[in-house]
Design a protein around this motif. Structure first.
Motif, PDB file in Angstrom:
ATOM      1  N   SER A  28       1.262  -0.938  -0.313  1.00 16.83           N
ATOM      2  CA  SER A  28       0.168   0.318   0.191  1.00 16.83           C
ATOM      3  C   SER A  28       0.906   1.529  -0.007  1.00 16.83           C
ATOM      4  O   SER A  28       1.797   0.999   0.369  1.00 16.83           O
ATOM      5  CB  SER A  28      -0.684   0.021   1.245  1.00 16.83           C
ATOM      6  OG  SER A  28      -0.124   0.324   2.266  1.00 16.83           O
ATOM      7  N   LEU A  29       0.497   2.246  -0.595  1.00 12.50           N
ATOM      8  CA  LEU A  29       1.229   3.337  -0.772  1.00 12.50           C
ATOM      9  C   LEU A  29       1.279   4.105   0.723  1.00 12.50           C
ATOM     10  O   LEU A  29       2.327   4.390   1.101  1.00 12.50           O
ATOM     11  CB  LEU A  29       0.085   4.952  -1.781  1.00 12.50           C
ATOM     12  CG  LEU A  29       0.006   4.415  -3.086  1.00 12.50           C
ATOM     13  CD1 LEU A  29      -0.750   5.272  -3.735  1.00 12.50           C
ATOM     14  CD2 LEU A  29       1.328   3.648  -3.732  1.00 12.50           C
ATOM     15  N   ALA A  63     -13.366  -4.773  -3.523  1.00 10.75           N
ATOM     16  CA  ALA A  63     -12.975  -3.456  -3.364  1.00 10.75           C
ATOM     17  C   ALA A  63     -13.672  -3.821  -2.206  1.00 10.75           C
ATOM     18  O   ALA A  63     -13.275  -3.090  -1.480  1.00 10.75           O
ATOM     19  CB  ALA A  63     -14.731  -2.856  -4.100  1.00 10.75           C
ATOM     20  N   SER A  64     -14.852  -4.548  -1.631  1.00  4.84           N
ATOM     21  CA  SER A  64     -14.457  -5.047  -0.131  1.00  4.84           C
ATOM     22  C   SER A  64     -13.504  -4.979   0.473  1.00  4.84           C
ATOM     23  O   SER A  64     -12.989  -4.356   1.844  1.00  4.84           O
ATOM     24  CB  SER A  64     -15.800  -5.351  -0.098  1.00  4.84           C
ATOM     25  OG  SER A  64     -15.765  -6.664  -0.419  1.00  4.84           O
ATOM     26  N   ALA A  65     -12.998  -5.918  -0.043  1.00  2.00           N
ATOM     27  CA  ALA A  65     -11.285  -6.774   0.566  1.00  2.00           C
ATOM     28  C   ALA A  65     -10.681  -5.736   0.496  1.00  2.00           C
ATOM     29  O   ALA A  65     -10.048  -5.627   1.202  1.00  2.00           O
ATOM     30  CB  ALA A  65     -11.777  -8.119  -0.166  1.00  2.00           C
ATOM     31  N   ASN A  66     -10.554  -5.052  -0.361  1.00  2.00           N
ATOM     32  CA  ASN A  66      -9.500  -4.019  -0.504  1.00  2.00           C
ATOM     33  C   ASN A  66      -9.675  -2.871   0.126  1.00  2.00           C
ATOM     34  O   ASN A  66      -8.550  -2.501   0.915  1.00  2.00           O
ATOM     35  CB  ASN A  66      -9.652  -3.113  -2.148  1.00  2.00           C
ATOM     36  CG  ASN A  66      -8.368  -2.200  -2.291  1.00  2.00           C
ATOM     37  OD1 ASN A  66      -6.922  -2.637  -1.734  1.00  2.00           O
ATOM     38  ND2 ASN A  66      -8.946  -1.255  -2.449  1.00  2.00           N
ATOM     39  N   ARG A  67     -11.082  -2.212   0.493  1.00  2.00           N
ATOM     40  CA  ARG A  67     -11.036  -1.161   1.342  1.00  2.00           C
ATOM     41  C   ARG A  67     -10.854  -2.022   2.903  1.00  2.00           C
ATOM     42  O   ARG A  67     -10.608  -0.780   3.893  1.00  2.00           O
ATOM     43  CB  ARG A  67     -12.623  -0.718   1.326  1.00  2.00           C
ATOM     44  CG  ARG A  67     -12.274  -0.063  -0.155  1.00  2.00           C
ATOM     45  CD  ARG A  67     -13.324   0.217  -0.203  1.00  2.00           C
ATOM     46  NE  ARG A  67     -13.600   0.269  -1.873  1.00  2.00           N
ATOM     47  CZ  ARG A  67     -14.386   0.986  -2.373  1.00  2.00           C
ATOM     48  NH1 ARG A  67     -16.534   1.504  -2.314  1.00  2.00           N
ATOM     49  NH2 ARG A  67     -14.382   1.089  -3.958  1.00  2.00           N
ATOM     50  N   ASP A  69      -4.741   0.728   4.800  1.00  2.00           N
ATOM     51  CA  ASP A  69      -3.076   0.793   4.245  1.00  2.00           C
ATOM     52  C   ASP A  69      -2.119  -0.045   5.287  1.00  2.00           C
ATOM     53  O   ASP A  69      -1.575   0.558   5.422  1.00  2.00           O
ATOM     54  CB  ASP A  69      -2.364   2.193   4.839  1.00  2.00           C
ATOM     55  CG  ASP A  69      -2.438   3.505   3.903  1.00  2.00           C
ATOM     56  OD1 ASP A  69      -2.550   3.048   2.554  1.00  2.00           O
ATOM     57  OD2 ASP A  69      -2.914   4.174   3.960  1.00  2.00           O
ATOM     58  N   GLY A  70      -2.835  -1.222   5.388  1.00  2.00           N
ATOM     59  CA  GLY A  70      -2.125  -2.210   6.347  1.00  2.00           C
ATOM     60  C   GLY A  70      -1.438  -3.243   5.473  1.00  2.00           C
ATOM     61  O   GLY A  70      -1.011  -3.395   4.562  1.00  2.00           O
ATOM     62  N   ASP A  71      -0.345  -3.361   6.868  1.00  2.00           N
ATOM     63  CA  ASP A  71       1.014  -4.182   6.126  1.00  2.00           C
ATOM     64  C   ASP A  71       0.704  -6.163   5.479  1.00  2.00           C
ATOM     65  O   ASP A  71      -0.554  -6.243   6.477  1.00  2.00           O
ATOM     66  CB  ASP A  71       1.794  -4.001   6.080  1.00  2.00           C
ATOM     67  CG  ASP A  71       2.242  -4.204   8.232  1.00  2.00           C
ATOM     68  OD1 ASP A  71       1.314  -4.693   8.998  1.00  2.00           O
ATOM     69  OD2 ASP A  71       2.856  -3.278   8.584  1.00  2.00           O
ATOM     70  N   ALA A  72       1.518  -6.813   6.027  1.00  2.00           N
ATOM     71  CA  ALA A  72       0.791  -8.916   6.259  1.00  2.00           C
ATOM     72  C   ALA A  72       0.824  -8.807   7.789  1.00  2.00           C
ATOM     73  O   ALA A  72       0.161  -9.651   8.067  1.00  2.00           O
ATOM     74  CB  ALA A  72       2.282  -9.097   6.012  1.00  2.00           C
ATOM     75  N   ALA A  73       1.142  -7.784   8.401  1.00  2.00           N
ATOM     76  CA  ALA A  73       0.599  -7.445   9.710  1.00  2.00           C
ATOM     77  C   ALA A  73      -0.127  -7.533  10.337  1.00  2.00           C
ATOM     78  O   ALA A  73      -1.483  -8.227  11.801  1.00  2.00           O
ATOM     79  CB  ALA A  73       2.195  -7.196  11.059  1.00  2.00           C
TER      80      ALA A  73
END
Length: 332
Positions: free
Chosen positions: A155-156, A187-191, A195-199
């Motif tokens: 994520s940015l 879209a729902s999964a992406n939202r 901006d989360g990472d793998a943790a």
């Protein structure tokens, strides 16, 4: 018997180095001098290898699998989010590969099937997505923004906190439009990811998690981003379950999907029976393509703060208000 032109020189070295005498009891070395009139046979011994030869520059594929590359990434704490904004990564969905279509529609055309396009050949109006994050099928229709998003795998926000805040605008725009870091998803999964990472977030579909983490590792390695301690631990935990997981394929440019691009069929009408047929109505003009909203620097101070000055025509953030002399270069 040796040739009369050969001499044996008995050399006794009585030199002193740094106050230490050489051992005079050491055996005398015999040095055989070659006769200049005799041709010496060529040696069959191979020439010594050049130990200083430099090999080819390693590619991502030569660096090892995802777990190996992850272990080599720097591990640091998060940088502050001060100054973070989507605009700091350039115009959203620019035409990065200069093919006439913006990045979003290039990605939709490359990853969806059964796509339909507007008459301009760029804007995807419908298609079918086999979603990697949820392992479901999504029927995409243009205008339904809750159906499909283009996700940044790293994520940015995460990239800002792990190194991108120190980059120029051009470097951040390259990351934001790199197909290696882009994927159309539910879209729902992406939202939910944000901006989360793998943790903090992983795809609901467990079968995709190894590939997802390997792709994050590939992006981090390519752009020199670091990982935070919790992020590294989460990635390691995923990759343990899939030893040898390869890095993602690094695409040199946006994927093309010319084979899939099927123009919208021209609608036909069957006129009602009548004594005299009425003239066919003129076709409605095709709707204008949706142009991405331009993003400009408010002034040269903002451009310099982002490390983008001078800003040239075509660069992210360029605007005519920054180019007072009209020579195509602003904030000189």
């Amino acid at each position: 018997m040796k040739s009369p032109l050969r001499a044996v020189a008995a050399l006794t070295l009585l030199l002193t180095f740094g106050g230490c005498d050489l051992d005079e009891s050491a055996p005398v070395a015999e040095v055989e001098v070659a006769d200049p009139g005799v041709t010496q046979p060529e040696s069959d011994e191979p020439e010594p290898a050049d130990t200083e030869a430099v090999g080819p520059t390693p590619t991502a594929a030569a660096l090892g699998d995802a777990a190996t590359v992850l272990a080599a990434l720097p591990v640091k704490g998060r940088a502050p989010m001060t100054g973070y904004d989507r605009a700091m990564f350039g115009q959203a969905w620019m035409d990065a590969d200069r093919n006439g279509c913006d990045t979003r529609n290039d990605m939709l055309a490359a990853h969806l099937t059964e796509i339909r396009l507007e008459s301009n050949g760029c804007v995807v109006t419908s298609g079918v997505l086999a979603d990697s994050y949820t392992a479901t099928v999504v029927d995409f229709v243009k205008g339904h923004g809750a159906l499909v998003d283009i996700d940044h795998i790293v994520s940015l926000g995460n990239s800002w906190a792990t190194g991108a805040s120190f980059w120029s605008m051009q470097q951040r725009a390259a990351l934001a439009n790199d197909p290696l870091n882009l994927l159309p998803v539910d879209a729902s999964a992406n939202r939910q990811k944000g901006d989360g990472d793998a943790a903090t977030w992983l795809p609901p579909s467990k079968s995709y998690r190894c590939e997802y983490v390997a792709r994050q590792v590939t992006v981090k390695q390519k752009y020199g981003l670091w990982v935070t301690p919790p992020e590294a631990a989460a990635m390691q935990r995923i990759l343990v379950a899939c030893p040898g997981e390869p890095l993602a394929e690094d695409l040199a440019q946006l994927p093309t999907a010319t084979d899939q691009r099927v123009p919208e069929p021209t609608p036909t009408r069957t006129p009602a029976p009548a004594p005299a047929p009425e003239p066919a109505p003129a076709p409605a003009p095709a709707p204008a393509p949706e142009a991405p909203a331009p993003v400009y620097f408010a002034n040269c101070t903002a451009a310099r703060a982002a490390g983008a000055a001078p800003v040239r025509v075509g660069d992210p953030g360029y605007g005519r208000h920054l180019d007072r002399d009209g020579d195509g270069v602003g904030c000189e």
